[in-house]
Design a protein around this motif. Structure first.
Motif, mmCIF file in Angstrom:
data_model
loop_
_atom_site.group_PDB
_atom_site.id
_atom_site.type_symbol
_atom_site.label_atom_id
_atom_site.label_comp_id
_atom_site.label_asym_id
_atom_site.label_seq_id
_atom_site.Cartn_x
_atom_site.Cartn_y
_atom_site.Cartn_z
ATOM 1 N N THR A 1 0.811 -1.226 0.000
ATOM 2 C CA THR A 1 0.000 0.000 0.000
ATOM 3 C C THR A 1 0.840 1.270 0.000
ATOM 4 N N SER A 2 2.150 1.176 0.269
ATOM 5 C CA SER A 2 2.982 2.359 0.556
ATOM 6 C C SER A 2 2.413 3.095 1.763
ATOM 7 N N ASN A 3 2.680 4.404 1.832
ATOM 8 C CA ASN A 3 2.279 5.107 3.053
ATOM 9 C C ASN A 3 0.765 5.221 3.184
ATOM 10 N N VAL A 4 0.329 5.281 4.439
ATOM 11 C CA VAL A 4 -1.065 5.620 4.741
ATOM 12 C C VAL A 4 -1.286 7.067 4.294
ATOM 13 N N ALA A 5 -2.471 7.410 3.841
ATOM 14 C CA ALA A 5 -2.774 8.765 3.366
ATOM 15 C C ALA A 5 -2.234 9.812 4.352
ATOM 16 N N ASN A 6 -1.440 10.744 3.832
ATOM 17 C CA ASN A 6 -0.780 11.715 4.710
ATOM 18 C C ASN A 6 -1.767 12.559 5.512
ATOM 19 N N VAL A 7 -2.873 12.909 4.886
ATOM 20 C CA VAL A 7 -3.858 13.743 5.596
ATOM 21 C C VAL A 7 -4.387 12.973 6.812
ATOM 22 N N SER A 8 -4.641 11.696 6.620
ATOM 23 C CA SER A 8 -5.103 10.875 7.742
ATOM 24 C C SER A 8 -4.022 10.737 8.812
ATOM 25 N N GLN A 9 -2.777 10.597 8.364
ATOM 26 C CA GLN A 9 -1.689 10.487 9.360
ATOM 27 C C GLN A 9 -1.570 11.772 10.181
ATOM 28 N N ARG A 10 -1.762 12.916 9.515
ATOM 29 C CA ARG A 10 -1.688 14.199 10.239
ATOM 30 C C ARG A 10 -2.853 14.312 11.232
ATOM 31 N N ALA A 11 -4.017 13.801 10.839
ATOM 32 C CA ALA A 11 -5.157 13.795 11.763
ATOM 33 C C ALA A 11 -4.840 12.897 12.960
ATOM 34 N N ALA A 12 -4.255 11.734 12.683
ATOM 35 C CA ALA A 12 -3.903 10.807 13.760
ATOM 36 C C ALA A 12 -2.843 11.430 14.682
ATOM 37 N N LEU A 13 -1.947 12.213 14.085
ATOM 38 C CA LEU A 13 -0.919 12.892 14.889
ATOM 39 C C LEU A 13 -1.587 13.850 15.887
ATOM 40 N N ALA A 14 -2.561 14.629 15.399
ATOM 41 C CA ALA A 14 -3.280 15.538 16.310
ATOM 42 C C ALA A 14 -3.997 14.736 17.392
ATOM 43 N N ALA A 15 -4.532 13.574 16.999
ATOM 44 C CA ALA A 15 -5.274 12.750 17.970
ATOM 45 C C ALA A 15 -4.339 12.232 19.066
ATOM 46 N N VAL A 16 -3.278 11.535 18.672
ATOM 47 C CA VAL A 16 -2.463 10.869 19.700
ATOM 48 C C VAL A 16 -1.603 11.849 20.486
ATOM 49 N N SER A 17 -1.328 13.037 19.917
ATOM 50 C CA SER A 17 -0.529 13.967 20.702
ATOM 51 C C SER A 17 -1.402 14.934 21.508
ATOM 52 N N GLY A 18 -2.721 14.869 21.331
ATOM 53 C CA GLY A 18 -3.611 15.686 22.160
ATOM 54 C C GLY A 18 -3.937 14.976 23.466
ATOM 55 N N ASP A 19 -4.844 15.581 24.240
ATOM 56 C CA ASP A 19 -5.188 14.931 25.511
ATOM 57 C C ASP A 19 -6.331 13.928 25.294
ATOM 58 N N LEU A 20 -6.790 13.362 26.407
ATOM 59 C CA LEU A 20 -7.787 12.287 26.302
ATOM 60 C C LEU A 20 -9.172 12.761 26.738
ATOM 61 N N SER A 21 -9.399 14.098 26.700
ATOM 62 C CA SER A 21 -10.690 14.571 27.208
ATOM 63 C C SER A 21 -11.859 14.146 26.313
ATOM 64 N N ALA A 22 -11.634 14.100 25.000
ATOM 65 C CA ALA A 22 -12.748 13.718 24.111
ATOM 66 C C ALA A 22 -13.175 12.278 24.373
ATOM 67 N N VAL A 23 -12.193 11.401 24.572
ATOM 68 C CA VAL A 23 -12.556 10.001 24.803
ATOM 69 C C VAL A 23 -13.198 9.845 26.183
ATOM 70 N N ALA A 24 -12.846 10.727 27.120
ATOM 71 C CA ALA A 24 -13.486 10.648 28.445
ATOM 72 C C ALA A 24 -14.990 10.924 28.301
ATOM 73 N N ASP A 25 -15.333 11.905 27.482
ATOM 74 C CA ASP A 25 -16.766 12.203 27.274
ATOM 75 C C ASP A 25 -17.470 11.041 26.589
ATOM 76 N N MET A 26 -16.819 10.476 25.577
ATOM 77 C CA MET A 26 -17.449 9.356 24.855
ATOM 78 C C MET A 26 -17.615 8.155 25.796
ATOM 79 N N ARG A 27 -16.602 7.951 26.635
ATOM 80 C CA ARG A 27 -16.659 6.810 27.561
ATOM 81 C C ARG A 27 -17.856 6.948 28.517
ATOM 82 N N THR A 28 -18.114 8.174 28.965
ATOM 83 C CA THR A 28 -19.261 8.394 29.861
ATOM 84 C C THR A 28 -20.554 7.988 29.159
#
Ligand code: PMP
Length: 403
Positions: free
Chosen positions: A276-303
């Motif tokens: 496949t070569s690289n994963v779509a760069n735009v998606s990787q950049r989105a994932a970068l924002a996700a994993v380097s941000g905090d976990l507050s969004a998932v805390a709300d979803m978990r509730t």
């Protein structure tokens, strides 16, 4: 008889053996009925119903406008994303890894496939706790391996132990699969259970493929336990699978990863460079924002998931003949429906959970996935990643039919 062009099978034996993903098939059927105007409620698909948090979407929009992201990038993942995954692993799992032990894949699914392709040779046996996620046996078989299901039923909370695993071990056993929190059962292994199983694998030189994609979705007193935190000596023979799909409501973005010993990661990266070569760069950049941000969004979803979990379990327990251990993680309830099989509902007598799921879809227009997709018959999987109203209505309809 010699094969001729006419008698030769059109489809290779390898691919002819693969079944359509049962969970996606149920979802597609429900969506088609809905598009035809039917009031179907789908509890089939394993995906959060929330939108991706806006700071992640914003990062992707900015990335799409930057020409650097319009080009091929390293096949194994953007270096900056691999670094962020290493930092996130230390934060969430409590152990250090180097960015060089990460491979970024097209969703967690590709990581599953590549993990088995990297370490399984034809004839190698892979111990697969059952009920299992439907993709594992296909990925193992495609790699030439032999899935060996190790079943644990509702009475054991769908969790295997060392005795069950030992009974299934042979001199061909190469790998053990762990998935906690579990799709499809919602079971979560305790730290002690995880450590016992990890030590047993270490003692017998068995590789571990551990799918930790639901790590942040645990409820009540349940605790997610990364196997490498409790048995660090397994690092050289363990592949960790993960991704952004479930934690950040990013199923459509297709970013996952595997973490493993460098020789495995190198082999899998070489493979991916052709596949496949690289994963779509735009998606990787989105994932970068996700994993380097905090976990507050998932805390709300978990509730929200936790509230729905309790709702769906209460409603299911009100149906005579249904037994459901409390799911402790992910977003699935996995009732045993053995008590319903052989009974007659509206003139039909389902003998298997597949027949029961078909009956529920046809009679009351609720889509659930039968246990056959995940191992033995006798169970249904209901995803509670949908609104409280949908859940109340859906399980209410089931109760009306089956009660
Ligand atoms: N592992 C498990 C246990 C899953 O349930 C899923 C999604 N159903 C995945 C991996 C893969 O997720 P994705 O490919 O969307 O990242």
């Amino acid at each position: 008889m010699t094969e001729t062009a006419e008698t030769r099978p059109r489809i290779s034996a390898r691919l002819a053996g693969i079944a359509e993903s049962a969970t996606l098939a149920v979802d597609a059927k429900a969506k088609a009925l809905k598009a035809a105007g039917r009031p179907v409620i789908g509890l089939g698909a394993g995906e959060p119903d929330f939108p991706t948090p806006s700071y992640i979407v914003d990062a992707a929009v900015a990335a799409a406008q930057d020409p650097v992201n319009h080009r091929y990038s390293p096949a194994g993942g953007l270096p900056v994303l691999k670094e962020a995954i290493a930092a996130k692993t230390l934060r969430d799992s409590g152990y250090e890894i180097s960015p060089g032990s990460v491979l970024v894949t097209n969703g967690g699914k590709q990581a599953v496939f590549q993990a088995f392709a990297s370490i399984v040779d034809p004839g190698d046996e892979v111990l697969l706790p059952s009920p299992y996620w439907t993709t594992y046996p296909e990925a193992i078989t495609l790699a030439g391996g032999v899935p060996v299901a190790v079943f644990a039923g509702a009475e054991r909370g769908y969790k295997v132990d060392v005795d069950l695993l030992e009974a299934a071990r042979s001199n061909r056993t190469k790998v053990l699969v762990l998935c906690s929190p579990s799709n499809p059962t919602g079971a979560v292994y305790t730290p002690e259970e995880t450590e016992r199983i990890g030590r047993w694998a270490l003692e017998h030189g068995i590789w571990v493929v551990t799918d930790e994609i639901y790590e942040h979705l645990v409820y009540g007193d349940a605790e997610f336990t990364p196997v490498l935190r409790v048995v660090p000596e397994l690092a050289d023979t363990t592949i960790v699978l993960n991704g952004v799909a479930k934690t950040y409501a990013m199923t459509g973005w297709r970013v996952g990863w595997l973490v493993g010993p460098t020789d495995v990661v190198k082999a899998a990266t070489n493979f991916q460079s052709h596949l496949t070569s690289n994963v779509a760069n735009v998606s990787q950049r989105a994932a970068l924002a996700a994993v380097s941000g905090d976990l507050s969004a998932v805390a709300d979803m978990r509730t929200a998931f936790d509230r729905r979990r309790r709702l769906v379990v209460d409603l299911l327990r009100g149906i005579d003949g249904v037994e459901v251990p409390e799911p402790k993680g992910a977003f699935y309830a996995y009732p045993s429906v053995e008590g319903l099989l052989g009974r007659t509902f509206r003139g039909r007598t389902p003998q298997t959970s597949a027949e029961l799921a078909a009956l529920v879809l046809e009679e009351v227009e609720v889509a659930v996935v039968p246990g056959e997709a995940f191992g033995p018959s006798g169970f249904l999987r209901l995803s509670y990643a949908t609104s409280d109203e949908n859940l109340t209505e859906a399980v209410g309809r089931m109760a009306e039919l089956l009660g």
